[in-house]
Motif scaffolding. Structure first.
Motif, PDB file in Angstrom:
ATOM      1  N   ILE A 155     -72.898  48.814  42.463  1.00 36.38           N
ATOM      2  CA  ILE A 155     -72.611  47.381  42.646  1.00 36.38           C
ATOM      3  C   ILE A 155     -72.536  46.569  41.342  1.00 36.38           C
ATOM      4  O   ILE A 155     -71.783  45.601  41.260  1.00 36.38           O
ATOM      5  CB  ILE A 155     -73.643  46.714  43.579  1.00 36.38           C
ATOM      6  CG1 ILE A 155     -75.046  46.716  42.946  1.00 36.38           C
ATOM      7  CG2 ILE A 155     -73.676  47.382  44.932  1.00 36.38           C
ATOM      8  CD1 ILE A 155     -76.040  45.885  43.735  1.00 36.38           C
ATOM      9  N   GLY A 156     -73.328  46.965  40.335  1.00 39.01           N
ATOM     10  CA  GLY A 156     -73.422  46.157  39.115  1.00 39.01           C
ATOM     11  C   GLY A 156     -72.101  45.961  38.410  1.00 39.01           C
ATOM     12  O   GLY A 156     -71.731  44.835  38.053  1.00 39.01           O
ATOM     13  N   ASN A 157     -71.353  47.046  38.207  1.00 35.80           N
ATOM     14  CA  ASN A 157     -70.072  46.948  37.510  1.00 35.80           C
ATOM     15  C   ASN A 157     -69.067  46.101  38.300  1.00 35.80           C
ATOM     16  O   ASN A 157     -68.272  45.360  37.719  1.00 35.80           O
ATOM     17  CB  ASN A 157     -69.497  48.348  37.263  1.00 35.80           C
ATOM     18  CG  ASN A 157     -70.327  49.139  36.269  1.00 35.80           C
ATOM     19  OD1 ASN A 157     -70.999  48.564  35.414  1.00 35.80           O
ATOM     20  ND2 ASN A 157     -70.300  50.455  36.375  1.00 35.80           N
ATOM     21  N   LYS A 158     -69.112  46.220  39.621  1.00 35.18           N
ATOM     22  CA  LYS A 158     -68.227  45.419  40.472  1.00 35.18           C
ATOM     23  C   LYS A 158     -68.541  43.928  40.322  1.00 35.18           C
ATOM     24  O   LYS A 158     -67.637  43.087  40.236  1.00 35.18           O
ATOM     25  CB  LYS A 158     -68.391  45.819  41.946  1.00 35.18           C
ATOM     26  CG  LYS A 158     -67.945  47.225  42.270  1.00 35.18           C
ATOM     27  CD  LYS A 158     -68.195  47.517  43.744  1.00 35.18           C
ATOM     28  CE  LYS A 158     -67.814  48.944  44.116  1.00 35.18           C
ATOM     29  NZ  LYS A 158     -68.103  49.238  45.547  1.00 35.18           N
ATOM     30  N   ILE A 159     -69.836  43.618  40.290  1.00 28.97           N
ATOM     31  CA  ILE A 159     -70.263  42.222  40.160  1.00 28.97           C
ATOM     32  C   ILE A 159     -69.824  41.639  38.815  1.00 28.97           C
ATOM     33  O   ILE A 159     -69.273  40.539  38.754  1.00 28.97           O
ATOM     34  CB  ILE A 159     -71.796  42.116  40.322  1.00 28.97           C
ATOM     35  CG1 ILE A 159     -72.184  42.345  41.780  1.00 28.97           C
ATOM     36  CG2 ILE A 159     -72.302  40.750  39.844  1.00 28.97           C
ATOM     37  CD1 ILE A 159     -73.679  42.415  42.025  1.00 28.97           C
ATOM     38  N   VAL A 160     -70.068  42.396  37.727  1.00 30.19           N
ATOM     39  CA  VAL A 160     -69.703  41.907  36.389  1.00 30.19           C
ATOM     40  C   VAL A 160     -68.189  41.715  36.286  1.00 30.19           C
ATOM     41  O   VAL A 160     -67.717  40.726  35.711  1.00 30.19           O
ATOM     42  CB  VAL A 160     -70.207  42.877  35.302  1.00 30.19           C
ATOM     43  CG1 VAL A 160     -69.692  42.453  33.935  1.00 30.19           C
ATOM     44  CG2 VAL A 160     -71.736  42.919  35.296  1.00 30.19           C
ATOM     45  N   LYS A 161     -67.424  42.639  36.842  1.00 30.56           N
ATOM     46  CA  LYS A 161     -65.960  42.532  36.795  1.00 30.56           C
ATOM     47  C   LYS A 161     -65.466  41.312  37.557  1.00 30.56           C
ATOM     48  O   LYS A 161     -64.551  40.612  37.121  1.00 30.56           O
ATOM     49  CB  LYS A 161     -65.335  43.799  37.375  1.00 30.56           C
ATOM     50  CG  LYS A 161     -63.817  43.819  37.292  1.00 30.56           C
ATOM     51  CD  LYS A 161     -63.253  45.120  37.840  1.00 30.56           C
ATOM     52  CE  LYS A 161     -61.723  45.116  37.767  1.00 30.56           C
ATOM     53  NZ  LYS A 161     -61.149  46.383  38.297  1.00 30.56           N
ATOM     54  N   GLU A 162     -66.099  41.024  38.689  1.00 30.30           N
ATOM     55  CA  GLU A 162     -65.656  39.919  39.544  1.00 30.30           C
ATOM     56  C   GLU A 162     -66.145  38.559  39.054  1.00 30.30           C
ATOM     57  O   GLU A 162     -65.412  37.570  39.092  1.00 30.30           O
ATOM     58  CB  GLU A 162     -66.155  40.155  40.973  1.00 30.30           C
ATOM     59  CG  GLU A 162     -65.741  39.100  41.985  1.00 30.30           C
ATOM     60  CD  GLU A 162     -64.253  39.101  42.289  1.00 30.30           C
ATOM     61  OE1 GLU A 162     -63.749  38.048  42.717  1.00 30.30           O
ATOM     62  OE2 GLU A 162     -63.600  40.146  42.078  1.00 30.30           O
TER      63      GLU A 162
ATOM     64  N   GLY B 295     -68.096  38.027  35.946  1.00 26.84           N
ATOM     65  CA  GLY B 295     -68.312  37.880  34.512  1.00 26.84           C
ATOM     66  C   GLY B 295     -69.690  38.313  34.051  1.00 26.84           C
ATOM     67  O   GLY B 295     -69.873  38.766  32.921  1.00 26.84           O
ATOM     68  N   SER B 296     -70.694  38.164  34.916  1.00 28.84           N
ATOM     69  CA  SER B 296     -72.062  38.592  34.600  1.00 28.84           C
ATOM     70  C   SER B 296     -72.865  38.643  35.887  1.00 28.84           C
ATOM     71  O   SER B 296     -72.470  38.061  36.908  1.00 28.84           O
ATOM     72  CB  SER B 296     -72.730  37.627  33.615  1.00 28.84           C
ATOM     73  OG  SER B 296     -72.996  36.380  34.235  1.00 28.84           O
ATOM     74  N   LEU B 297     -73.998  39.340  35.834  1.00 32.41           N
ATOM     75  CA  LEU B 297     -74.887  39.387  37.007  1.00 32.41           C
ATOM     76  C   LEU B 297     -75.414  37.995  37.325  1.00 32.41           C
ATOM     77  O   LEU B 297     -75.442  37.575  38.488  1.00 32.41           O
ATOM     78  CB  LEU B 297     -76.059  40.340  36.735  1.00 32.41           C
ATOM     79  CG  LEU B 297     -75.749  41.817  36.532  1.00 32.41           C
ATOM     80  CD1 LEU B 297     -77.037  42.561  36.187  1.00 32.41           C
ATOM     81  CD2 LEU B 297     -75.108  42.424  37.772  1.00 32.41           C
ATOM     82  N   ASN B 298     -75.841  37.273  36.295  1.00 37.58           N
ATOM     83  CA  ASN B 298     -76.451  35.966  36.513  1.00 37.58           C
ATOM     84  C   ASN B 298     -75.486  34.970  37.152  1.00 37.58           C
ATOM     85  O   ASN B 298     -75.874  34.187  38.019  1.00 37.58           O
ATOM     86  CB  ASN B 298     -76.985  35.398  35.193  1.00 37.58           C
ATOM     87  CG  ASN B 298     -77.760  34.109  35.389  1.00 37.58           C
ATOM     88  OD1 ASN B 298     -78.698  34.047  36.182  1.00 37.58           O
ATOM     89  ND2 ASN B 298     -77.357  33.065  34.692  1.00 37.58           N
TER      90      ASN B 298
ATOM     91  N   LYS C 234     -81.300  35.962  28.087  1.00 37.89           N
ATOM     92  CA  LYS C 234     -82.560  36.141  28.822  1.00 37.89           C
ATOM     93  C   LYS C 234     -82.326  36.125  30.329  1.00 37.89           C
ATOM     94  O   LYS C 234     -82.946  36.893  31.072  1.00 37.89           O
ATOM     95  CB  LYS C 234     -83.553  35.045  28.433  1.00 37.89           C
ATOM     96  CG  LYS C 234     -84.120  35.205  27.031  1.00 37.89           C
ATOM     97  CD  LYS C 234     -85.015  34.032  26.657  1.00 37.89           C
ATOM     98  CE  LYS C 234     -85.525  34.162  25.221  1.00 37.89           C
ATOM     99  NZ  LYS C 234     -86.346  32.986  24.825  1.00 37.89           N
ATOM    100  N   GLN C 235     -81.445  35.236  30.787  1.00 36.38           N
ATOM    101  CA  GLN C 235     -81.135  35.173  32.214  1.00 36.38           C
ATOM    102  C   GLN C 235     -80.457  36.451  32.692  1.00 36.38           C
ATOM    103  O   GLN C 235     -80.711  36.931  33.807  1.00 36.38           O
ATOM    104  CB  GLN C 235     -80.244  33.957  32.516  1.00 36.38           C
ATOM    105  CG  GLN C 235     -80.945  32.621  32.432  1.00 36.38           C
ATOM    106  CD  GLN C 235     -82.136  32.522  33.368  1.00 36.38           C
ATOM    107  OE1 GLN C 235     -82.069  32.898  34.537  1.00 36.38           O
ATOM    108  NE2 GLN C 235     -83.245  32.006  32.858  1.00 36.38           N
ATOM    109  N   GLU C 236     -79.598  37.009  31.842  1.00 38.56           N
ATOM    110  CA  GLU C 236     -78.931  38.260  32.221  1.00 38.56           C
ATOM    111  C   GLU C 236     -79.933  39.414  32.258  1.00 38.56           C
ATOM    112  O   GLU C 236     -79.851  40.288  33.140  1.00 38.56           O
ATOM    113  CB  GLU C 236     -77.790  38.557  31.245  1.00 38.56           C
ATOM    114  CG  GLU C 236     -76.835  39.643  31.722  1.00 38.56           C
ATOM    115  CD  GLU C 236     -76.034  39.276  32.957  1.00 38.56           C
ATOM    116  OE1 GLU C 236     -75.335  40.159  33.489  1.00 38.56           O
ATOM    117  OE2 GLU C 236     -76.107  38.108  33.413  1.00 38.56           O
TER     118      GLU C 236
END
Length: 261
Positions: free
Chosen positions: A125-132, A134-137, A98-100
């Motif tokens: 930006i989203g894929n970079k954030i998840v890669k760095e 682990g998740s957006l949240n 839910k947080q994600e």
């Protein structure tokens, strides 16, 4: 969610699934977090004990939390279990999911402010954030405390500013709660006063070290001490400090025991 993880899940991973098809002895599910990945739950992994009718336990379209039992990448086959997920794992995974979803909505809003759709926002930006992170949240939780964490990702300044503002407006810092029962007994004439003094010492420590701590009477001789922190490490450290102070203060005055219930 729009974002899907690449590849296959790991064995023992806890995942969110949507029930796709129900057969007499098995259930097919879609793995919501993985693109185009389907898994199978054998009837023996639905619930403990004998199952007369599998539909008493599952329903098409329902979201469930499962555990990955095995993965065969060559055959593209994934076995899962519903019954091996305990309540704490189910609650934690649902909260995480839910947080994600909420974090992805924030990414979508930032995109709309900049005339960019969600798919392009992930490319930018989203894929970079998840890669760095682990998740957006996980990233957004860190972003609340430190604006500079996005700098190494090379995000456009306008988008970065919009994201920081919305995250700080919409995301609340993650809280971890840890509780322990402090059992304080004393046969001395002034035993009640000695117990009160010990609890006051704990309370004074929490104020001095800026620890979010609550002490509640839980029926003699029990007192529930609850500590709130942003991560388990700080929470455990805080509880350990409380125990240390209580043991020192109550030494020679009675018996002091700790339990989790």
């Amino acid at each position: 969610m729009f974002y899907k993880k690449h590849g296959f899940p790991e064995e023992n991973e806890i995942v969110v699934c949507t029930i796709k098809k129900i057969l007499p002895n098995s259930v097919f599910v879609d793995l919501d977090e993985y693109g185009n990945k389907e898994g199978l739950i054998h009837i023996s992994e639905i619930s403990p004990g004998r199952i007369r009718n599998i539909r008493d336990f599952v329903k098409e379209g329902k979201k469930i939390v499962c555990k990955i039992l095995s993965v065969n990448k060559e055959k593209n086959h994934i076995d899962l279990s519903l019954r091996r997920v305990n309540q704490a794992q189910r609650i934690n995974k649902n909260n995480e999911y839910k947080q994600e979803q909420k974090s992805e909505k924030i990414l979508e809003v930032v995109g709309k402010q900049n005339n960019i759709d969600i798919s392009e926002m992930y490319e930018k930006i989203g894929n970079k954030i998840v890669k760095e992170f682990g998740s957006l949240n996980e990233c957004f939780q860190e972003l609340i405390k430190d604006d500079s964490i996005l700098k190494p990702l090379g995000i456009e300044s306008k988008i970065e500013s919009s994201l920081i503002k919305i995250v700080k407006d919409k995301i609340k810092p993650k809280e971890i709660k840890i509780s322990r029962i402090f059992k304080l007994k004393s046969s001395l004439p002034n035993g009640i006063e000695l117990i009160k003094e010990t609890l006051k010492k704990i309370n004074s420590l929490s104020k001095k070290e800026n620890i979010d701590c609550k002490i509640l009477y839980a029926g003699a001789p029990n007192y529930r001490v609850t500590l709130i922190a942003q991560n388990y490490k700080d929470a455990e450290r805080g509880i350990d400090r409380m125990i240390e102070v209580a043991e020192k203060e109550f030494k020679g005055k009675g018996t002091f025991e700790i339990s989790k219930k």
